[in-house]
Design a protein around this motif. Sequence first.
Motif, short mmCIF file in Angstrom:
data_model
loop_
_atom_site.label_atom_id
_atom_site.label_comp_id
_atom_site.label_asym_id
_atom_site.label_seq_id
_atom_site.Cartn_x
_atom_site.Cartn_y
_atom_site.Cartn_z
N PRO A 1 0.81 -1.22 0.00
CA PRO A 1 0.00 0.00 0.00
C PRO A 1 0.84 1.27 0.00
O PRO A 1 2.07 1.24 0.17
CB PRO A 1 -0.78 -0.12 1.31
N SER A 2 0.17 2.39 -0.18
CA SER A 2 0.82 3.69 0.03
C SER A 2 1.19 3.82 1.50
O SER A 2 0.45 3.38 2.39
CB SER A 2 -0.13 4.83 -0.37
N ASN A 3 2.34 4.42 1.76
CA ASN A 3 2.85 4.56 3.13
C ASN A 3 2.23 5.79 3.77
O ASN A 3 2.78 6.89 3.71
CB ASN A 3 4.37 4.65 3.11
N VAL A 4 1.07 5.60 4.40
CA VAL A 4 0.31 6.72 4.95
C VAL A 4 1.07 7.44 6.05
O VAL A 4 1.07 8.66 6.12
CB VAL A 4 -1.05 6.22 5.47
N GLY A 5 1.73 6.68 6.92
CA GLY A 5 2.48 7.31 8.00
C GLY A 5 2.69 6.37 9.16
O GLY A 5 2.23 5.23 9.17
N ARG A 6 3.38 6.86 10.20
CA ARG A 6 3.80 6.01 11.31
C ARG A 6 2.62 5.45 12.10
O ARG A 6 2.67 4.32 12.58
CB ARG A 6 4.72 6.81 12.23
N ALA A 7 1.58 6.25 12.29
CA ALA A 7 0.45 5.77 13.08
C ALA A 7 -0.30 4.66 12.36
O ALA A 7 -0.69 3.66 12.96
CB ALA A 7 -0.49 6.93 13.41
N SER A 8 -0.50 4.83 11.06
CA SER A 8 -1.25 3.84 10.28
C SER A 8 -0.41 2.62 9.92
O SER A 8 -0.94 1.51 9.84
CB SER A 8 -1.77 4.48 8.99
N MET A 9 0.90 2.82 9.70
CA MET A 9 1.77 1.73 9.25
C MET A 9 3.08 1.79 10.02
O MET A 9 4.10 2.28 9.53
CB MET A 9 2.00 1.83 7.74
N PRO A 10 3.05 1.33 11.29
CA PRO A 10 4.23 1.47 12.16
C PRO A 10 5.44 0.69 11.69
O PRO A 10 6.56 1.01 12.07
CB PRO A 10 3.72 0.97 13.52
N ASP A 11 5.26 -0.36 10.87
CA ASP A 11 6.38 -1.15 10.37
C ASP A 11 6.16 -1.40 8.88
O ASP A 11 5.77 -2.49 8.47
CB ASP A 11 6.49 -2.48 11.14
N TYR A 12 6.41 -0.36 8.08
CA TYR A 12 6.13 -0.48 6.65
C TYR A 12 7.00 -1.54 5.99
O TYR A 12 6.57 -2.19 5.04
CB TYR A 12 6.31 0.86 5.95
N ASP A 13 8.22 -1.74 6.48
CA ASP A 13 9.12 -2.69 5.83
C ASP A 13 8.52 -4.10 5.84
O ASP A 13 8.73 -4.86 4.88
CB ASP A 13 10.47 -2.69 6.54
N THR A 14 7.78 -4.45 6.88
CA THR A 14 7.11 -5.76 6.92
C THR A 14 6.08 -5.87 5.80
O THR A 14 5.96 -6.91 5.14
CB THR A 14 6.44 -5.97 8.28
N LEU A 15 5.33 -4.80 5.56
CA LEU A 15 4.35 -4.81 4.48
C LEU A 15 5.03 -4.97 3.14
O LEU A 15 4.56 -5.70 2.25
CB LEU A 15 3.52 -3.52 4.51
N ARG A 16 6.15 -4.29 2.94
CA ARG A 16 6.92 -4.41 1.69
C ARG A 16 7.34 -5.86 1.47
O ARG A 16 7.17 -6.42 0.37
CB ARG A 16 8.13 -3.48 1.77
N LYS A 17 7.89 -6.49 2.50
CA LYS A 17 8.38 -7.87 2.35
C LYS A 17 7.24 -8.83 2.04
O LYS A 17 7.42 -9.79 1.27
CB LYS A 17 9.11 -8.29 3.61
N GLN A 18 6.06 -8.58 2.61
CA GLN A 18 4.92 -9.46 2.35
C GLN A 18 4.42 -9.33 0.91
O GLN A 18 3.73 -10.24 0.41
CB GLN A 18 3.78 -9.16 3.33
N ALA A 19 4.74 -8.23 0.25
CA ALA A 19 4.30 -8.03 -1.14
C ALA A 19 5.24 -8.64 -2.15
O ALA A 19 4.94 -8.64 -3.34
CB ALA A 19 4.13 -6.52 -1.41
N VAL A 20 6.38 -9.15 -1.72
CA VAL A 20 7.31 -9.84 -2.61
C VAL A 20 6.90 -11.30 -2.67
O VAL A 20 6.86 -11.99 -1.65
CB VAL A 20 8.76 -9.70 -2.11
N ARG A 21 6.57 -11.79 -3.86
CA ARG A 21 6.06 -13.15 -4.01
C ARG A 21 6.85 -13.92 -5.06
O ARG A 21 7.11 -13.40 -6.15
CB ARG A 21 4.57 -13.12 -4.40
N GLU A 22 7.20 -15.15 -4.72
CA GLU A 22 7.85 -16.04 -5.68
C GLU A 22 6.79 -16.73 -6.52
O GLU A 22 5.73 -17.12 -6.01
CB GLU A 22 8.71 -17.06 -4.95
#
Length: 510
Positions: A178-199
């Motif tokens: 998703p779009s990185n709304v901010g710290r309150a909404s997405m406190p650990d954006y890097d985790t979301l990034r990794k979950q979007a990488v798919r083999e």
Amino acid sequence: MAPTSRIGAGRGGVAALICGALAAGGLAAAGVTALEPEAASASSHREAPLISGTPQYDNTDLYAFVSPDKPDTTTIIANWIPFEEPAGGPNFFTFAEDARYDLHIDHDGDAQGDLLFRYTFRTHTKNDATFLYATGPVTALDDPDLNITQTYDIELLKLRDQRPVSRTKIADDVPVAPSNVGRASMPDYDTLRKQAVRELAGGATTFAGQADDPFFLDLRVFDLLYGGNLSEVGNDTLKGYNVNSLALQVPTDMITESADQPVVGIWSTTQRENAEGHFVQVSRLGNPLVNEVVNPLRDKDVFNASAPWDDARFLKNVTEPELPRLIEAIYRIDAPDEPRDDLVDVFLKGVEGLNRPPHGTPSEMLRLNTSIEPAAEPKRLGVLDGDNAGFPNGRRLTDDVIDASLQVVEGELVGAENDLGDAVDANDKEFGAAFPYLANPTEGSRGPLAKGVDGGDDVRNQLGDALRPAGAQGSGDTTLIAASAGAGAGGLLLIGVALMWWRRMRGRAY
């Protein structure tokens, strides 16, 4: 073409190589006129009048390189939606549902697509009774608090004479970061990034989502070439902005014709569905900056709608480029003699012995020799500085394509050595060491914290504009904020609402 790994030997060697190819007939007149008199296309940041008004379909940049950590694979990255302001809510940045985002592969040099990877997207809304993109802290891509989500499919089309002979779905319902709304909404954006990488089956890996814009340059070239006196040079205009990215890593033998012919041509397009239900191409990108600074206004929209096999129509824009004449007029630096056959040779045919396919048809696209191993220490000027794994042999994220292109346009390859550039030599964020290599997007909550807050999860951050920004003046507001210190979360929210009401009323005239 046999595998090649030792072409570049610094600027002099590259210039001699290309000039020798020209002298040997690598750009004979017959080779140029053999192009059919039709059209060409590419795109970049807001480069043409029509596409600048529809950013979801605007293809901003294309990258293609041998994966540095997996050299038996090739990575392709294509970006859309220029100048995404990170805090640009409440409607943040999505891929269009009525678009086909395509990555094209020409593996035999005939300017015709042989493979096509097609991305299509769907948008999902959990709660349409709120204006929020995220209704609470999002910790995973399937978090119920992520209110707006997207998923995508990828089809692999094999083509003959631009007609599909087979279709295979290689990815189905893959989540988008998703779009990185901010710290309150997405406190650990890097985790979301990794979950979007798919083999994917067959050894491919995919990613789609928001990323920091990897293109680094000073775009104020458009103000009479950096203010007419270089007073504006040296600022990364894209710093702090994001893009929507597609990244695809595939086994190299999946896209090449053979081990003996390792050069592939790559370009990207966007097709948009019209009112009649037909898909029409509205954007295309190969090499950077082609439609921005090579084509004049009269050609830009047509350029975006056409294809590599028709690239002769705009040949004059390459052989008689406007930019060197502008530089000569403003800065008194002599423009190289025309016609600029050196530019045609590098950008429309590929460099002989480096990334030119055999029997190639001149056309505008990135050309990558996949047999050249990644550089242990990449040089930002790529081939110009003896690093054959870099631009214009494909394009890596770290390649300084502005400086390299400017130096070539000003005659570096025909004896006019120069060190011209925009004084922006690297991206503002560091790129990753593994796929998808892109830096995480800048977050929306990047402004000053509320007064009295020094970070962390202080509940006062939840009140947003109900608290005054740090450094604000006025004793009345301070008293109200201080009075809330002992309140519970519910009472604090009520005080915050009362504060907003009081500040609004205070501004009224009686």
